[in-house]
Design a protein around this motif. Structure first.
Motif, short mmCIF file in Angstrom:
data_model
loop_
_atom_site.label_atom_id
_atom_site.label_comp_id
_atom_site.label_asym_id
_atom_site.label_seq_id
_atom_site.Cartn_x
_atom_site.Cartn_y
_atom_site.Cartn_z
N GLU A 10 0.85 -1.19 0.00
CA GLU A 10 0.00 0.00 0.00
C GLU A 10 0.89 1.25 0.00
OE1 GLU A 10 -3.33 2.25 2.79
OE2 GLU A 10 -2.92 0.13 3.15
N VAL A 11 0.45 2.27 -0.72
CA VAL A 11 1.16 3.53 -0.75
C VAL A 11 0.41 4.51 0.15
CG1 VAL A 11 1.88 5.50 -2.17
CG2 VAL A 11 2.13 3.16 -3.04
N ILE A 12 1.14 5.09 1.10
CA ILE A 12 0.59 6.09 2.00
C ILE A 12 1.22 7.40 1.59
CG2 ILE A 12 0.48 6.85 4.40
CD1 ILE A 12 0.93 3.78 5.01
N ALA A 25 4.55 0.41 1.88
CA ALA A 25 4.74 -0.61 2.92
C ALA A 25 5.35 -1.87 2.31
CB ALA A 25 3.41 -0.94 3.57
N THR A 26 6.35 -2.43 2.97
CA THR A 26 6.94 -3.68 2.49
C THR A 26 6.34 -4.89 3.19
OG1 THR A 26 8.76 -3.45 4.05
CG2 THR A 26 9.12 -2.60 1.83
N LYS A 27 5.52 -4.63 4.20
CA LYS A 27 4.74 -5.69 4.84
C LYS A 27 3.55 -5.02 5.53
CE LYS A 27 7.04 -6.06 9.30
NZ LYS A 27 7.64 -6.99 10.24
N ASP A 28 2.61 -5.83 5.98
CA ASP A 28 1.44 -5.27 6.67
C ASP A 28 1.89 -4.50 7.91
OD1 ASP A 28 -0.19 -6.50 4.83
OD2 ASP A 28 -0.95 -8.02 6.20
N GLY A 29 1.28 -3.34 8.12
CA GLY A 29 1.49 -2.58 9.35
C GLY A 29 0.37 -2.95 10.31
N VAL A 30 0.70 -3.72 11.33
CA VAL A 30 -0.31 -4.22 12.26
C VAL A 30 -0.27 -3.38 13.53
CG1 VAL A 30 -1.10 -6.21 13.57
CG2 VAL A 30 -0.12 -6.53 11.30
N ASP A 98 -1.39 12.20 6.35
CA ASP A 98 -1.88 11.51 5.15
C ASP A 98 -3.29 11.99 4.79
OD1 ASP A 98 -3.72 10.11 6.77
OD2 ASP A 98 -2.59 8.26 6.75
N ASP A 99 -3.80 11.42 3.70
CA ASP A 99 -5.11 11.87 3.21
C ASP A 99 -6.27 11.46 4.12
OD1 ASP A 99 -4.94 9.19 2.63
OD2 ASP A 99 -5.25 9.41 0.48
N ARG A 100 -5.99 10.62 5.13
CA ARG A 100 -7.02 10.27 6.12
C ARG A 100 -6.85 11.06 7.41
NH1 ARG A 100 -7.53 3.87 6.38
NH2 ARG A 100 -5.43 3.77 5.61
N ARG A 101 -6.06 12.12 7.35
CA ARG A 101 -5.81 13.04 8.45
C ARG A 101 -5.13 12.36 9.65
NH1 ARG A 101 -7.76 18.07 8.44
NH2 ARG A 101 -8.04 18.07 10.67
N ARG A 102 -4.28 11.37 9.35
CA ARG A 102 -3.46 10.77 10.40
C ARG A 102 -2.08 11.43 10.34
NH1 ARG A 102 -4.11 4.57 8.66
NH2 ARG A 102 -3.41 5.57 6.76
N PHE A 103 -1.45 11.59 11.48
CA PHE A 103 -0.14 12.22 11.56
C PHE A 103 0.92 11.13 11.70
CE2 PHE A 103 3.11 14.27 14.42
CZ PHE A 103 3.73 14.97 13.41
N TRP A 104 1.96 11.21 10.87
CA TRP A 104 3.01 10.20 10.84
C TRP A 104 4.38 10.85 11.00
CZ3 TRP A 104 1.64 5.12 10.37
CH2 TRP A 104 0.36 4.85 9.88
#
Length: 167
Positions: A10-12, A25-30, A98-104
């Motif tokens: 997935e591209v964030i 992501a190179t693997k699932d972010g759990v 990100d486009d879902r308004r999460r801060f990273w």
């Protein structure tokens, strides 16, 4: 069962004060007890490997969000100016929403690292190694306190990454 916050490949994407950011992501972010996910690839910074740290608070809609990001960048500048700190502390690549308004926060990926909690819980870890870990930890705290005049706000074994001396 833990939630998957992003799926493998997935591209964030989002922006850091108007500057675009893209992470694959190179693997699932759990989502588990922590909020660090990765590894992944920073698609706009020479395909560097990074970890992502997601913040619940401050959310981008918080009134103190911009002050928080500004303060985090000042901390990173202090770290970059200290040769001792640069050797001990993972580099922060950037902050973005990100486009879902999460801060990273995109953090340097530390190859072959394992957190101190895993070492301490392992029956393979010797007392000599534990003493060495304590010395390394105390040196890092001395650098933070004496050189940078900083106090770590979330100090725990799970937040300390160690790299084996033999690779």
């Amino acid at each position: 069962m833990a939630n998957t916050i992003f799926a493998q490949d997935e591209v964030i994407q989002g922006t850091d004060q108007g500057v675009p950011y893209k992470f694959r992501a190179t693997k699932d972010g759990v989502e588990g007890s922590g909020s660090v996910y990765g590894p992944g690839i920073d698609l706009l910074q020479n395909n560097q490997k990074v970890f992502l740290k997601k913040y619940v608070d401050p959310a981008p809609r918080s009134p103190w969000f911009n002050d928080f990001v500004s303060y985090q960048k000042k901390i990173q500048d202090k770290i970059e100016q200290s040769s001792s700190a640069r050797q001990l502390i993972a580099r922060i690549h950037r902050y973005f929403q990100d486009d879902r308004r999460r801060f990273w926060q995109a953090i340097e990926y530390v190859e072959n690292s394992k957190d101190l909690k895993k070492y301490l819980e392992s029956s393979d870890t010797t007392w000599e190694q534990r003493i060495m870990f304590a010395k390394v930890f105390m040196f890092a705290m001395k650098v933070l306190h004496d050189e940078l005049h900083m106090v770590h706000g979330d100090l725990k074994p799970a937040n300390l990454l160690l790299i084996p001396l033999n690779g």
